[in-house]
Scaffold this motif. Structure first.
Motif, short mmCIF file in Angstrom:
data_model
loop_
_atom_site.label_atom_id
_atom_site.label_comp_id
_atom_site.label_asym_id
_atom_site.label_seq_id
_atom_site.Cartn_x
_atom_site.Cartn_y
_atom_site.Cartn_z
N LEU A 142 1.23 11.84 -3.29
CA LEU A 142 1.21 11.19 -1.99
C LEU A 142 0.52 12.10 -0.98
N PRO A 143 -0.23 11.53 -0.07
CA PRO A 143 -0.92 12.37 0.91
C PRO A 143 0.07 13.10 1.79
N THR A 144 -0.27 14.30 2.10
CA THR A 144 0.60 15.09 2.98
C THR A 144 -0.01 15.24 4.36
N THR A 160 4.70 9.44 5.37
CA THR A 160 6.07 9.20 4.99
C THR A 160 6.98 9.92 5.95
N ALA A 170 -0.72 3.92 -9.41
CA ALA A 170 -0.14 4.53 -8.22
C ALA A 170 -0.84 5.85 -7.91
N LEU A 171 -0.71 6.25 -6.70
CA LEU A 171 -1.26 7.54 -6.32
C LEU A 171 -0.48 8.63 -7.03
N PRO A 172 -1.16 9.55 -7.71
CA PRO A 172 -0.42 10.60 -8.39
C PRO A 172 0.26 11.54 -7.42
N PRO A 196 0.84 -1.19 0.00
CA PRO A 196 0.00 0.00 0.00
C PRO A 196 0.87 1.24 0.00
N ALA A 197 0.39 2.29 -0.67
CA ALA A 197 1.14 3.55 -0.64
C ALA A 197 1.23 4.04 0.79
N PRO A 198 2.33 4.62 1.16
CA PRO A 198 2.48 5.06 2.54
C PRO A 198 1.47 6.12 2.92
#
Lengths: 177, 468
Positions: B94-96, B47, B90-92, B42-44
């Protein structure tokens, strides 16, 4: 801001994960042959070496943000491979020592007994001595690069190589440790 | 053979190792499999920034961790991994900002910069509160063996004096606790067997001489600790079973192991690989020292043994667990490609007959598809198995999350522990339960415990040692 942004400078849009993985793969690819050689020297098993390098690639990806900007990828990645090999040895507890192929045995490679003895002696070296011996005498790295991959000073790397060589000489001469 | 010059050593080392190199195409395989694993992750959600470059993000994350985790560590719930195919999209961006729901990523151990961190290599709890761990504390140049114990479920760990000489670079050690006072440490160090015990909480240790043997496992039942030994080809010996009363006393020799499980380690290994499982008067020994593993069972406290069939593919990793004299579970896997081929079998007659319950990657000599057989979405090989009942069992894998089944091994659910908490390759180092509710699992980065049957897991505070 994410780790990737931090590494590549102050940008607002982060590349897609696929693009980032592509870039990471391209950076890693030239190092894989050396990584496989290091893992093979450390584990003396083709199957375990392949596993260890694969795991090291995943670990490197997960920890890519920890790499300092502008530093050489090679010693950083080789260090990860070395650590992975150390964990493989520890994690073997419940695992069958699987043969590379059916009927595999020490002499199936056609090696002389002397080479088998040497391999056995390398396997019995303490971890750090084995690492330095493999980096120095199998990967043929200069001592500054050995030290960087082994995370120690050049003097320490030389001392470890000296002790490792002495261990091998003693073992091959038939002395019991 | 002697080595007199650097050039000679260089040449011989090349010759000795070259023959062990993997075949052509290994680099491409490594990249493909690593890429698949990366894509499946899963995408982090959060991070972590390198120090100095992401202080703001780190503070946000720490605040979330603090809110979700509480003083003793994080609490994570079970999640079901239903995606067996890699997610290619993929997520374009990444969540911040932190997610609203767990799972969350665990921060690195927040040890003071002057402190060294203890890395566990084995853990054993005797009760929900009494636990022991053995591992190492490393500074940049050396590592030292260390043993700790807790009597308050891991809130505080106390160092225990342990003076056995161990070569950490060539050691395989394990630990079994019967109480806060009675503990056994065993294994192999530099090709020599090690078996020591304390019966006073580590104030003193007694060592058992095992000759040329290596000590493969120690198990407790019926008020006794049994130790099973194994031999290596370079140092011939007789693989034997030893017994000691849990509260201390002399070791007694229960005799040589059955021939089926008494063969020496081959493949140049000096790592003991035999597993002992005990339930009352019943005991099983799974010998993994041979290219072809073997399983034997005793129903009379070790007086006689009978061979049992092993359904695993020859050469597979295998681990055994039992919840009763009748109900036995066997997890088998092949290391190598990702995902690792893996199978789970169960028996309701103590191991005489086996039923395939689930599997993954059956393209490497494993059985073809069959009805009523589930799928394991793991990718790793099993290294730990805690069988709690005929329906519930926990499995630790070397590359992925811990798994749990509540239907006898057909369906496996992933425990929601952060991916990189599970070691470099993503897997746990071990798992165990003292009862149906209280269990532990651990990785080099820390020990997790549960007190609700695995619904939630808590990361115990890290064990730190002041730097010298």
């Amino acid at each position: 801001m994410t780790s990737l942004e931090g590494r590549s400078g102050a940008v607002d849009v982060v590349p897609s994960r696929d693009a980032e993985a592509d870039a990471f793969e391209a950076e890693l690819r030239p190092l894989l042959q050396e990584a496989v050689r290091l893992a093979t020297g450390m584990l003396l098993s083709a199957v375990e070496a392949e596993d260890a390098v694969q795991d090291a690639c995943v670990r490197a990806w997960r920890r890519r943000a920890n790499r300092r900007q502008g530093t050489d990828l090679r010693p950083w990645f080789l260090g990860i491979v070395a650590n992975q090999c150390r964990e493989v040895r520890r994690g073997r507890w419940w695992r069958v020592v699987r043969s590379d192929k059916p009927g595999d045995s020490s002499d199936a490679h056609g090696d002389t007994s002397a080479l088998i003895d040497l391999r056995d002696a390398i396997a019995r070296l303490p971890y750090r001595r084995r690492l330095v011996i493999v980096l120095r005498y199998y990967l043929d790295l200069p001592f500054d690069e050995v030290a960087a991959a082994a995370d120690c000073s050049i003097d320490a790397a030389k001392a470890l190589a000296q002790r490792g060589t002495a261990d091998l000489q003693r073992a091959l001469a038939g002395e019991q440790r | 053979m002697s080595v007199n010059t650097e050039e000679e050593l260089n040449r011989l080392v090349h010759q000795a190792i070259d023959s062990r190199l993997p075949g052509i195409g290994v680099e491409q395989r490594v990249l493909e499999h690593a890429r698949e694993r990366i894509t499946r992750e899963p995408a982090p959600r959060i991070t972590w920034m390198p120090l100095g470059r992401g202080v703001g993000g780190a503070f946000i994350a720490l605040a979330v961790i603090a809110l979700l985790g509480g003083a003793l560590g994080l609490t994570l719930s079970l999640r079901n991994h239903s995606t067996s195919t890699p997610a290619k999209t993929a997520l374009p961006i990444l969540p911040t900002s932190p997610p609203a729901t767990p799972p969350v990523v665990v921060p690195p151990t927040a040890a003071p910069s002057t402190a060294l961190v203890f890395t566990p290599t084995a853990v054993s709890f005797a009760t929900a509160s009494d636990g022991w761990t053995i591992g190492q504390v490393c500074n940049p140049s050396t590592c030292a063996l260390a043993v700790y114990r807790t009597t308050d479920a891991g809130t505080r760990w106390m160092p225990v004096h342990f003076s056995a000489k161990v070569d950490l670079g060539n050691a395989t050690l394990n630990i079994r606790a019967a109480s806060s006072a009675d503990v056994w440490i065993w294994g192999a160090s530099d090709g020599h067997g090690l078996l020591v015990a304390t019966h006073n909480g580590g104030v003193s240790w007694q060592s058992m001489a095992v000759g040329n043997a290596l000590v493969a496992d120690v198990e407790l039942a019926q008020g006794t600790a049994w130790a099973v030994t194994t031999c290596s080809i370079p140092k011939p010996c007789t693989a034997t079973l030893f017994s000691q009363p849990v509260g201390g006393g002399a070791w007694s020799d229960l005799g040589a192991l059955p021939a089926a499980v008494g063969a020496p380690i081959d493949n140049n290994s000096t790592i003991p690989l035999a597993q002992l499982v005990r339930i009352g008067d019943d005991a099983w020994i799974l010998d993994a020292n041979q290219q072809g593993p073997a399983l034997v069972r005793s129903q009379n406290n070790g007086r006689t043994w009978m061979s049992l069939p092993l359904p695993c593919t020859v050469g597979a990793t295998a681990i055994l667990g039992a919840s009763s004299p009748d109900h036995v579970m066997l997890a088998c896997g092949n290391e190598g490609a990702f995902p690792a081929p893996q199978e789970v079998w169960t028996s309701s007659d103590g191991g005489s007959k086996w039923i395939l319950r689930s599997r993954e990657g059956y393209n490497s000599g494993f059985s073809p598809p069959a009805a009523n057989v589930g799928s394991i979405d793991s990718g790793g090989a099993p290294i730990g198995l805690a069988v709690l009942s005929t329906t519930t069992a926990w499995m630790a894998n070397d590359r992925e999350d811990d798994l749990v089944t509540h239907d006898g091994g057909v369906t496996w659910i992933h425990a929601a522990l952060p991916p990189d908490s599970f070691g470099g390759g993503g897997g746990a180092e071990g798992i165990g339960f003292v009862d149906s509710q209280h269990g532990w699992t651990f990785v080099p980065g820390g020990i997790w415990t549960t007190s609700d049957g695995g619904t939630t897991w808590h990361l115990l505070p890290g064990i730190t040692v002041p730097a010298a």
